[in-house]
Design an enzyme around this catalytic site. Structure first.
Site, PDB file in Angstrom:
ATOM      1  N   HIS A  32       0.879  -1.045  -0.086  1.00 21.42           N
ATOM      2  CA  HIS A  32       0.003  -0.018   0.036  1.00 21.42           C
ATOM      3  C   HIS A  32       0.929   1.307   0.200  1.00 21.42           C
ATOM      4  O   HIS A  32       0.636   2.330  -0.679  1.00 21.42           O
ATOM      5  CB  HIS A  32      -0.837   0.125   1.170  1.00 21.42           C
ATOM      6  CG  HIS A  32      -1.753  -1.079   1.515  1.00 21.42           C
ATOM      7  ND1 HIS A  32      -2.084  -1.962   2.445  1.00 21.42           N
ATOM      8  CD2 HIS A  32      -3.007  -1.532   0.511  1.00 21.42           C
ATOM      9  CE1 HIS A  32      -2.884  -2.812   2.276  1.00 21.42           C
ATOM     10  NE2 HIS A  32      -3.523  -2.602   1.062  1.00 21.42           N
TER      11      HIS A  32
ATOM     12  N   LYS B 232     -16.731  -7.335   7.111  1.00 23.95           N
ATOM     13  CA  LYS B 232     -17.549  -7.504   8.279  1.00 23.95           C
ATOM     14  C   LYS B 232     -16.660  -8.011   9.768  1.00 23.95           C
ATOM     15  O   LYS B 232     -17.187  -7.389  10.616  1.00 23.95           O
ATOM     16  CB  LYS B 232     -18.771  -8.429   8.021  1.00 23.95           C
ATOM     17  CG  LYS B 232     -19.456  -8.032   6.895  1.00 23.95           C
ATOM     18  CD  LYS B 232     -20.721  -8.822   6.479  1.00 23.95           C
ATOM     19  CE  LYS B 232     -21.484  -8.468   5.431  1.00 23.95           C
ATOM     20  NZ  LYS B 232     -20.755  -8.527   4.146  1.00 23.95           N
TER      21      LYS B 232
ATOM     22  N   ARG C  20      -1.246  -5.457  -8.612  1.00 17.99           N
ATOM     23  CA  ARG C  20       0.042  -6.453  -8.090  1.00 17.99           C
ATOM     24  C   ARG C  20       0.055  -7.133  -9.490  1.00 17.99           C
ATOM     25  O   ARG C  20       1.158  -7.199 -10.079  1.00 17.99           O
ATOM     26  CB  ARG C  20      -0.522  -7.400  -7.068  1.00 17.99           C
ATOM     27  CG  ARG C  20      -0.421  -6.621  -5.937  1.00 17.99           C
ATOM     28  CD  ARG C  20      -1.033  -7.298  -4.562  1.00 17.99           C
ATOM     29  NE  ARG C  20      -2.567  -7.174  -4.677  1.00 17.99           N
ATOM     30  CZ  ARG C  20      -3.421  -7.211  -3.807  1.00 17.99           C
ATOM     31  NH1 ARG C  20      -2.847  -7.636  -2.534  1.00 17.99           N
ATOM     32  NH2 ARG C  20      -4.642  -6.954  -3.952  1.00 17.99           N
TER      33      ARG C  20
ATOM     34  N   SER D  48      -2.757  -7.985   2.764  1.00 14.50           N
ATOM     35  CA  SER D  48      -2.913  -8.033   4.242  1.00 14.50           C
ATOM     36  C   SER D  48      -3.372  -9.280   4.943  1.00 14.50           C
ATOM     37  O   SER D  48      -2.766  -9.609   6.130  1.00 14.50           O
ATOM     38  CB  SER D  48      -4.175  -7.001   4.467  1.00 14.50           C
ATOM     39  OG  SER D  48      -3.685  -5.515   4.044  1.00 14.50           O
TER      40      SER D  48
HETATM   41  P1  ADP Z   1      -6.075  -6.151   0.271  1.00 15.25           P
HETATM   42  O1  ADP Z   1      -6.110  -6.730  -1.180  1.00 15.25           O
HETATM   43  O2  ADP Z   1      -4.342  -6.199   0.716  1.00 15.25           O
HETATM   44  O3  ADP Z   1      -6.715  -6.906   1.300  1.00 15.25           O
HETATM   45  P2  ADP Z   1      -7.161  -3.451   0.266  1.00 15.25           P
HETATM   46  O4  ADP Z   1      -8.582  -3.709   0.423  1.00 15.25           O
HETATM   47  O5  ADP Z   1      -6.593  -2.775   1.754  1.00 15.25           O
HETATM   48  O6  ADP Z   1      -6.054  -4.578   0.301  1.00 15.25           O
HETATM   49  O7  ADP Z   1      -6.441  -2.834  -0.844  1.00 15.25           O
HETATM   50  C1  ADP Z   1      -6.774  -1.479  -1.115  1.00 15.25           C
HETATM   51  C2  ADP Z   1      -6.024  -1.451  -2.537  1.00 15.25           C
HETATM   52  O8  ADP Z   1      -4.613  -1.467  -2.364  1.00 15.25           O
HETATM   53  C3  ADP Z   1      -6.625  -2.164  -3.547  1.00 15.25           C
HETATM   54  O9  ADP Z   1      -6.374  -1.760  -4.962  1.00 15.25           O
HETATM   55  C4  ADP Z   1      -5.385  -3.410  -3.589  1.00 15.25           C
HETATM   56  O10 ADP Z   1      -5.248  -4.038  -4.976  1.00 15.25           O
HETATM   57  C5  ADP Z   1      -4.121  -2.601  -3.389  1.00 15.25           C
HETATM   58  N1  ADP Z   1      -3.202  -3.279  -2.810  1.00 15.25           N
HETATM   59  C6  ADP Z   1      -3.214  -4.175  -1.543  1.00 15.25           C
HETATM   60  N2  ADP Z   1      -2.038  -4.638  -1.588  1.00 15.25           N
HETATM   61  C7  ADP Z   1      -1.223  -4.232  -2.576  1.00 15.25           C
HETATM   62  C8  ADP Z   1       0.078  -4.302  -3.010  1.00 15.25           C
HETATM   63  N3  ADP Z   1       1.048  -5.088  -2.220  1.00 15.25           N
HETATM   64  N4  ADP Z   1       0.624  -3.844  -4.053  1.00 15.25           N
HETATM   65  C9  ADP Z   1      -0.030  -3.013  -4.719  1.00 15.25           C
HETATM   66  N5  ADP Z   1      -1.348  -2.512  -4.582  1.00 15.25           N
HETATM   67  C10 ADP Z   1      -1.809  -3.396  -3.305  1.00 15.25           C
END
Ligand code: ADP
Length: 163
Positions: free
Chosen positions: A21, A45, A94, A132
């Protein structure tokens, strides 16, 4: 002619925020004048970290970036973006498998509000397999995730999962 400052919204669960992130944030602040990270609360949730904990970890991890604001939001992300006067939504990519879901989301958001543009940013190769949930899993099993989260987040994970 004055150019108005451009704001982008970066929505996600951030449960917890990872260096993947952070890599996306690093890139976004090079393009936009302000990046608003919002923990979208309706999507998950039963998160491991509650909203306040997630916001606290994001703030700690991003306090070096002046252009970053951290908040939470409910409801449609395009409505939140409009409220904030944002022109774009940031999504991180990714690998190719992210694209199917991300395109569905971007397509629907464009239908809901064509003024808000989704911008995809590709992460650094070190973080292409990072999400995550794998961080939560590895920490539960006692593994070291220090290469993938900030020291503050690593500490919070240990406190939460290895009591
Ligand atoms: P996750 O998919 O890790 O549960 P989130 O819902 O917090 O993550 O993701 C928010 C945004 O950040 C999404 O667009 C997701 O694709 C992106 N994201 C999550 N992890 C990464 C990463 N390692 N590299 C690039 N983008 C990421």
């Amino acid at each position: 002619m004055s150019i108005s400052p451009k704001t982008a919204i970066y929505p996600g669960s951030f449960d917890p925020i990872t260096l993947g992130h952070m890599d996306v944030i690093d890139r976004a602040i090079k393009i936009f004048d302000k990046v608003v990270l919002t923990v979208a609360t309706h999507r998950d949730k039963s998160p491991l970290f509650d909203l306040e904990e997630r916001i606290d970890m994001i703030r700690e991890s991003t306090n070096k970036f002046e252009k970053v604001e951290v908040t939470s939001s409910e409801g449609l992300i395009v409505d939140f973006a409009e409220e904030k006067g944002a022109v774009a939504l940031i999504r991180g990519l990714r690998f190719v498998s992210d694209i199917e879901f991300e395109f569905q989301l971007a397509w629907m958001n464009r239908n809901l509000n064509a003024e808000i543009i989704t911008v995809f940013l590709m992460t650094d190769a070190r973080y292409t397999h990072l999400n995550s949930s794998i961080i939560r899993e590895v920490t539960t099993l006692g593994g070291n995730v220090d290469n993938f989260v900030t020291p503050y987040v690593s500490q919070k994970l240990k406190e939460k999962l290895n009591k």
